[in-house]
Design an enzyme around this catalytic site. Structure first.
Site, PDB file in Angstrom:
ATOM      1  N   GLU A 154      -0.686   9.897   9.536  1.00  0.00           N
ATOM      2  CA  GLU A 154       0.160   8.639   9.721  1.00  0.00           C
ATOM      3  C   GLU A 154       0.801   8.313   7.945  1.00  0.00           C
ATOM      4  O   GLU A 154       0.112   8.973   6.747  1.00  0.00           O
ATOM      5  CB  GLU A 154      -1.263   8.101   9.500  1.00  0.00           C
ATOM      6  CG  GLU A 154      -0.277   6.396   9.027  1.00  0.00           C
ATOM      7  CD  GLU A 154      -1.468   5.023   9.491  1.00  0.00           C
ATOM      8  OE1 GLU A 154      -2.465   5.642   9.351  1.00  0.00           O
ATOM      9  OE2 GLU A 154      -1.436   4.297   9.880  1.00  0.00           O
ATOM     10  N   GLU A 160      -1.827   2.494  -1.719  1.00  0.00           N
ATOM     11  CA  GLU A 160      -2.940   3.249  -1.283  1.00  0.00           C
ATOM     12  C   GLU A 160      -2.742   5.241  -1.193  1.00  0.00           C
ATOM     13  O   GLU A 160      -4.089   5.752  -1.587  1.00  0.00           O
ATOM     14  CB  GLU A 160      -2.646   2.393   0.155  1.00  0.00           C
ATOM     15  CG  GLU A 160      -2.396   1.566   0.810  1.00  0.00           C
ATOM     16  CD  GLU A 160      -3.119   1.257   2.460  1.00  0.00           C
ATOM     17  OE1 GLU A 160      -4.203   1.779   2.498  1.00  0.00           O
ATOM     18  OE2 GLU A 160      -2.673   0.026   2.990  1.00  0.00           O
ATOM     19  N   ASP A 187       2.804   3.039  10.954  1.00  0.00           N
ATOM     20  CA  ASP A 187       1.894   2.095  10.910  1.00  0.00           C
ATOM     21  C   ASP A 187       3.102   1.231  10.703  1.00  0.00           C
ATOM     22  O   ASP A 187       4.375   1.279   9.902  1.00  0.00           O
ATOM     23  CB  ASP A 187       0.671   2.283  10.520  1.00  0.00           C
ATOM     24  CG  ASP A 187       0.181   1.294   9.285  1.00  0.00           C
ATOM     25  OD1 ASP A 187       0.778   0.017   9.648  1.00  0.00           O
ATOM     26  OD2 ASP A 187      -0.985   1.867   9.791  1.00  0.00           O
ATOM     27  N   HIS A 190       2.865  -0.592   7.170  1.00  0.00           N
ATOM     28  CA  HIS A 190       3.868   0.255   5.727  1.00  0.00           C
ATOM     29  C   HIS A 190       4.663   0.345   6.135  1.00  0.00           C
ATOM     30  O   HIS A 190       5.761   0.801   5.304  1.00  0.00           O
ATOM     31  CB  HIS A 190       2.754   2.053   6.435  1.00  0.00           C
ATOM     32  CG  HIS A 190       1.541   1.263   6.177  1.00  0.00           C
ATOM     33  ND1 HIS A 190       0.462   1.485   4.733  1.00  0.00           N
ATOM     34  CD2 HIS A 190       0.469   2.652   6.883  1.00  0.00           C
ATOM     35  CE1 HIS A 190      -0.598   1.929   4.966  1.00  0.00           C
ATOM     36  NE2 HIS A 190      -0.221   2.153   6.086  1.00  0.00           N
ATOM     37  N   HIS A 213       0.220   1.990  15.611  1.00  0.00           N
ATOM     38  CA  HIS A 213      -0.161   1.620  15.335  1.00  0.00           C
ATOM     39  C   HIS A 213       0.668  -0.188  14.559  1.00  0.00           C
ATOM     40  O   HIS A 213       1.960   0.178  14.529  1.00  0.00           O
ATOM     41  CB  HIS A 213      -0.718   1.657  13.634  1.00  0.00           C
ATOM     42  CG  HIS A 213      -2.391   2.146  13.389  1.00  0.00           C
ATOM     43  ND1 HIS A 213      -2.573   2.925  12.096  1.00  0.00           N
ATOM     44  CD2 HIS A 213      -3.018   2.446  14.154  1.00  0.00           C
ATOM     45  CE1 HIS A 213      -3.950   3.827  12.695  1.00  0.00           C
ATOM     46  NE2 HIS A 213      -4.063   3.710  13.658  1.00  0.00           N
ATOM     47  N   ARG A 219      -0.413  -7.759   7.710  1.00  0.00           N
ATOM     48  CA  ARG A 219      -1.544  -7.452   7.895  1.00  0.00           C
ATOM     49  C   ARG A 219      -2.319  -7.784   8.787  1.00  0.00           C
ATOM     50  O   ARG A 219      -2.879  -7.627   9.360  1.00  0.00           O
ATOM     51  CB  ARG A 219      -2.550  -6.511   6.785  1.00  0.00           C
ATOM     52  CG  ARG A 219      -2.695  -4.898   7.436  1.00  0.00           C
ATOM     53  CD  ARG A 219      -3.140  -4.217   6.175  1.00  0.00           C
ATOM     54  NE  ARG A 219      -3.147  -2.352   7.043  1.00  0.00           N
ATOM     55  CZ  ARG A 219      -3.457  -1.312   6.076  1.00  0.00           C
ATOM     56  NH1 ARG A 219      -3.608  -1.155   4.990  1.00  0.00           N
ATOM     57  NH2 ARG A 219      -3.228  -0.420   6.349  1.00  0.00           N
ATOM     58  N   GLU A 248      -4.194  -2.533  14.397  1.00  0.00           N
ATOM     59  CA  GLU A 248      -4.605  -1.899  13.121  1.00  0.00           C
ATOM     60  C   GLU A 248      -4.986  -3.186  12.189  1.00  0.00           C
ATOM     61  O   GLU A 248      -3.572  -3.194  11.750  1.00  0.00           O
ATOM     62  CB  GLU A 248      -4.987  -0.507  12.614  1.00  0.00           C
ATOM     63  CG  GLU A 248      -5.685   0.038  12.007  1.00  0.00           C
ATOM     64  CD  GLU A 248      -4.994   1.017  11.019  1.00  0.00           C
ATOM     65  OE1 GLU A 248      -5.406   1.706  11.052  1.00  0.00           O
ATOM     66  OE2 GLU A 248      -4.168   1.099  10.070  1.00  0.00           O
TER      67      GLU A 248
END
Ligand code: LER
Ligand code: MN
Length: 272
Positions: A154, A160, A187, A190, A213, A219, A248
């Site tokens: 990923e 992060e 994702d 991101h 994702h 989010r 997610e």
């Protein structure tokens, strides 16, 4: 297209936020099935958190698949990672992934390699950290190959982790590892931070995109932020994506409302 829809959850409460019904796997499975998801994704610190036989039974009763096993909690909650200069820590991280692979094999699920790579290089030794990541991942890819399990790497945003933030980075990591079976996981959260173009990143990954994702810019569930999902859908179709789309997402305003929004959103989006 018929992308199968999954929902990310966890058997234990976690510092990792974007999980629905974390700490109550039974409730997660029941809600996912009731809302029409085809699968669940489980974020696991360790396979000791679940009883495989019972999980098999619980999923079978409601007709859900296990789409993937996440592994980032082993880093977030225990500090296990591939980049660590300490041999023992790296070995423990790889051992965890091997256990994930064994469990995933029983369910035909993928294993996600995300934050288990690590967050920052120790003492600024970025190249050494990177070599460790590649070596550990090679070991995991070999184990996955033997077990017939798919690994996905990923791309995770810079806040992060310092390692592999973009689709291009993740593709380069796959090349360095030299595994033809492993793929990338993109994702939307991101990508919204890192990519010049979300659709462009999807197209760059092409057939090496093995998992996706879905989540919005904030989010929250897709549709509740400002990502242009029609663009994303078109890009997925253009590369012939036929894998999972897994929500997610943060449990906002609450887990059930978020899950319902994700499922309803996909129903409209995937057929648009
Ligand atoms: C995990 O799927 C993810 O998106 C990261 O932010 C943390 O592992
Ligand atoms: Mn993710």
């Amino acid at each position: 297209v018929a992308w199968r829809t999954s929902m990310a959850t966890s058997p234990a409460p976690s510092v990792f936020g974007p999980l629905l019904f974390a700490g109550d796997l039974g409730r997660a499975i029941e809600a996912a099935a009731a809302l029409g998801f085809e699968g669940i994704e489980i974020s696991l610190r360790s396979t000791a958190e679940v009883d495989a036989g019972r999980l098999e039974e619980q999923l079978q009763v409601v007709g859900l698949a296990l789409s993937a096993l996440g592994s980032g909690r082993a880093f977030l909650e225990e500090g296990l990672c591939f980049a660590d200069p300490d041999d023992g820590v790296r070995r423990a991280a790889v051992a965890r992934i091997r256990e994930h692979i064994t469990l995933a094999g029983r369910f035909g699920a993928l294993v996600i390699i995300g934050l288990i790579r690590g967050a920052r290089p120790a003492d600024g030794g970025a190249e050494a950290a990177d070599r460790r990541i590649v070596r550990c991942l090679r070991e995991c890819a070999e184990a996955a190959g033997e077990a017939g399990v798919g690994l996905v790497v990923e791309a995770i945003n810079r806040y992060e982790t310092a390692f592999y933030n973009t689709a291009e980075d993740a593709l380069q990591l796959l090349d360095a590892v030299g595994s033809s079976r492993a793929g990338v996981l993109l994702d939307v959260f991101h990508m919204n931070i890192e990519e010049v173009s979300i659709a462009g990143a999807v197209r760059a990954a092409g057939s090496r995109l093995h998992y996706f994702h879905i989540v919005d810019s904030n989010r929250w569930a897709p549709g509740w932020g400002h990502v242009d999902y029609s663009d994303v859908g078109e890009a997925l179709r253009s590369v012939g994506y036929a894998g999972w789309v897994s929500a997610e997402i943060l449990p906002r305003p609450d887990a059930l409302a978020a899950a319902r929004q994700a499922r309803t959103f996909v129903a409209g989006w995937a057929t648009a």
